[in-house]
Write a protein that holds these residues in place. Sequence first.
Motif, PDB file in Angstrom:
ATOM      1  N   ARG A 207       1.138   4.120  10.091  1.00  0.00           N
ATOM      2  CA  ARG A 207       1.475   3.134   9.065  1.00  0.00           C
ATOM      3  C   ARG A 207       0.357   2.991   8.039  1.00  0.00           C
ATOM      4  O   ARG A 207       0.612   2.883   6.826  1.00  0.00           O
ATOM      5  CB  ARG A 207       1.771   1.789   9.717  1.00  0.00           C
ATOM      6  CG  ARG A 207       3.033   1.772  10.563  1.00  0.00           C
ATOM      7  CD  ARG A 207       3.315   0.399  11.110  1.00  0.00           C
ATOM      8  NE  ARG A 207       3.569  -0.560  10.047  1.00  0.00           N
ATOM      9  CZ  ARG A 207       3.701  -1.866  10.242  1.00  0.00           C
ATOM     10  NH1 ARG A 207       3.619  -2.350  11.474  1.00  0.00           N
ATOM     11  NH2 ARG A 207       3.926  -2.676   9.237  1.00  0.00           N
ATOM     12  N   LEU A 211       0.434   3.926   3.909  1.00  0.00           N
ATOM     13  CA  LEU A 211       0.106   2.949   2.874  1.00  0.00           C
ATOM     14  C   LEU A 211      -1.116   3.345   2.064  1.00  0.00           C
ATOM     15  O   LEU A 211      -1.275   2.903   0.925  1.00  0.00           O
ATOM     16  CB  LEU A 211      -0.120   1.574   3.511  1.00  0.00           C
ATOM     17  CG  LEU A 211       1.099   0.947   4.194  1.00  0.00           C
ATOM     18  CD1 LEU A 211       0.699  -0.305   4.947  1.00  0.00           C
ATOM     19  CD2 LEU A 211       2.162   0.621   3.160  1.00  0.00           C
ATOM     20  N   VAL A 233      -4.051  -3.637   2.673  1.00  0.00           N
ATOM     21  CA  VAL A 233      -3.564  -3.571   4.047  1.00  0.00           C
ATOM     22  C   VAL A 233      -4.475  -4.457   4.892  1.00  0.00           C
ATOM     23  O   VAL A 233      -5.705  -4.318   4.843  1.00  0.00           O
ATOM     24  CB  VAL A 233      -3.581  -2.130   4.590  1.00  0.00           C
ATOM     25  CG1 VAL A 233      -3.041  -2.101   6.014  1.00  0.00           C
ATOM     26  CG2 VAL A 233      -2.788  -1.204   3.694  1.00  0.00           C
ATOM     27  N   ARG A 357       0.705  -5.434   3.143  1.00  0.00           N
ATOM     28  CA  ARG A 357       1.148  -5.177   4.507  1.00  0.00           C
ATOM     29  C   ARG A 357       0.141  -5.767   5.487  1.00  0.00           C
ATOM     30  O   ARG A 357      -1.063  -5.712   5.259  1.00  0.00           O
ATOM     31  CB  ARG A 357       1.274  -3.670   4.767  1.00  0.00           C
ATOM     32  CG  ARG A 357       2.241  -2.957   3.857  1.00  0.00           C
ATOM     33  CD  ARG A 357       3.691  -3.288   4.168  1.00  0.00           C
ATOM     34  NE  ARG A 357       4.597  -2.441   3.393  1.00  0.00           N
ATOM     35  CZ  ARG A 357       4.974  -2.672   2.163  1.00  0.00           C
ATOM     36  NH1 ARG A 357       4.514  -3.740   1.536  1.00  0.00           N
ATOM     37  NH2 ARG A 357       5.815  -1.864   1.530  1.00  0.00           N
TER      38      ARG A 357
END
Length: 748
Positions: A207, A211, A233, A357
Amino acid sequence: MTSDSGTVQDTDHERDSGGIVLRVAEAPLEDVDRGTARIDGYLLARIGVRPGMVVAISGERRTVAVAHPAPPQWQGTHQIMMDGMVRENARAVVGEPVTVSAIDAQPAATVLIEPLDAGTFGAREVAEIRDALVGRAMVYGDRLKVTVFSKRGHLFQVAGTQPETAVVAGPFTDVRIKRDPATLASQPPLFKIKYEDIGGLEDEVLRVRELVELPLKYPALFARLKIEPPKGVLLYGPPGSGKTLIARAVASEVKAHFIHVNGPEIIHKFYGESEAKLREIFEEAHRRAPSVIFLDEIDAIAPRRIDVSGEVEKRVVAQLLASMDGLVSRGEVVVIGATNLPEAVDPALRRPGRFDREIPVNVPTRTGRLRILQIHSRGMPLADDVDLEALAEITHGFVGADLEALCKEAGMLAIRDCFAELDATDAASTESLAEGTSIRAEHFAEALKAIEPTTTREFFLERPNVRWEDIGGLEHIRRTVSSALQLPRAHPSLFTQAGIRPPTGFLFAGPSGTGKSLTVKALATETGLRLITVDAASLLSKWVGESEKGLREVFKKAKQSAPCILFFDGLDGLVPIRHGHPEMEGGLSDRLARQFFSELDEAVEFGNVVLIGATNRPDLIDPAVLRPGRLGYTVNFSLPDQNQRERILDVQLRKMRLAPEVNLSEMAGEMKGLSGAEIAGLCQRAALAEIERFVERHGSAAEEKAARGELVLSAEALRDSITALHAKHRTHTTTTNLPEVPSDAHLS
């Protein structure tokens, strides 16, 4: 001659096979630092290469590696699996295309290597390096990691080969070390973290890569789709779970300028300096874009402004908000934050456009723990009796740092045993013993006693050693509870097909001393689950909100340590019946009950936390706790019957030699109305009285005679204890059942 540019020049020894273009993937754990590449066997045949031969890999730079066939699940994927060192030599990152072609590698007569870190290398070290390089393919300018000296190993650069082409080192290759202090001082920081150095966090790494890497690699794609790439992030999770490790791996693998900022480094004592330091960091990132800014311990930089009284912290938070809002478009600067206290970070940061995120870095699962153990034990001389899979099974709640500490502690115990056998006067025996030292299963078992999991360090975590055979008279409860817990774990597909959810909440109800807590401990031991015991009284606080906060922390730690057993002893003290009086609304009992219900529903939905409550007054518990879906599975513990009392006696007295006249069945009949705990205490008092009489009879020779088996438990001692306990019961009953006398009554 070899070119100084670090590329291999075409020679007569190379075959022009055209090559094939493959996409780079991570190498399996067993290939790390071995200089190999795994490719589909069909593709190897296309370029005329057999397994074990050398291939040339061309990214931004050209290097060589020994080719091996890819695992079956990777067949037909058009990928090449390389470890971090081969990727660094080819100057290629995961996901990028490289060209693979055949090359004729010659046996190396001489290899000149240059150390890139500090160290002394004598004749013995050079011989070990030569042995470690056997079978390794290399060209001028390649970097090699040799791990024979330590876990991290030493890094070398190939400074020359003979012949001057791609070569393969052999057992008779003359390996020489070039020592140049000036070169060593000019080298950049080494030992970068690669993706294969991270275990148990594959989903989180994927993930973060999506990103961070995609906006930096393909900004035009985001521009074409007319979408703004993620700019921030936030990684959060318990300490030691790998947040900083992920950021360091991204910095090593992504071709971008990386700026690492520790939270406390920002704060300065003079007015305006903290904000200026933060502005400088973002300005540097803009100048050297694409860039990655990693803010470690971001809760120290940007705490909740409503909770801090200092002006410096508030100004730093405002400056960070402004800097993140002013980032250049198209993802040229990405900010990664890490914290183990996400609730302490200012809410203004936790919105799209700043930290787009939020990725939780969870406690590793069993599979993740196995991979972490394999990484940290890589290169360790493990004995044959070491079972890493069994260690991964019993280390619930351990994060990566805990497992690393476990491996280190096991190694220290092995060193301790080695020193105990060393002869300091004989150097030869010292070297031979050191070479034969290995880390055994007993070292890991002993190390487990010294390592406490990070996730449950501030709670009462038990590793009980109670087995079912240590409990007498509860066979029916054992069957009921074991089937309710073990069947879902052994046959999950059956529950899925039946469309029912396995029970995860139990209420153990019964008189004191009937074995409720003992059953919970045995259940944890037999299932291998960790046991977190919570005393209801320890959660109560006089400060408003502290009790609910403590309850939230208990469930939070339980979910991080899952799978585990969360045991609430004295549940009636935590969630008593709410009578619904207006003056009671909003009181501590009501607030705590509401918080308990909320956390209980979430934990049951989570599914990996087994909740058990115990009480001897189930009539005092709020009925909302006992509904199906919460603690709806009630297990009643009653006073033992004749057969159960006999079984309890057998368990309690199995290590004691009994006199011939002792009849356990007859004794069990005389103990009617006693609980299991009372029977255990009765046996202990009888044995203590027997030991006192034995010592009075034999004096100093008592221990010797006891060793010969002359110490026996008589029926008289047992009956005396039974009589005393029944007399105590009658006295207690008479005292508690005295009739209430009116204040104006006259006693005659």
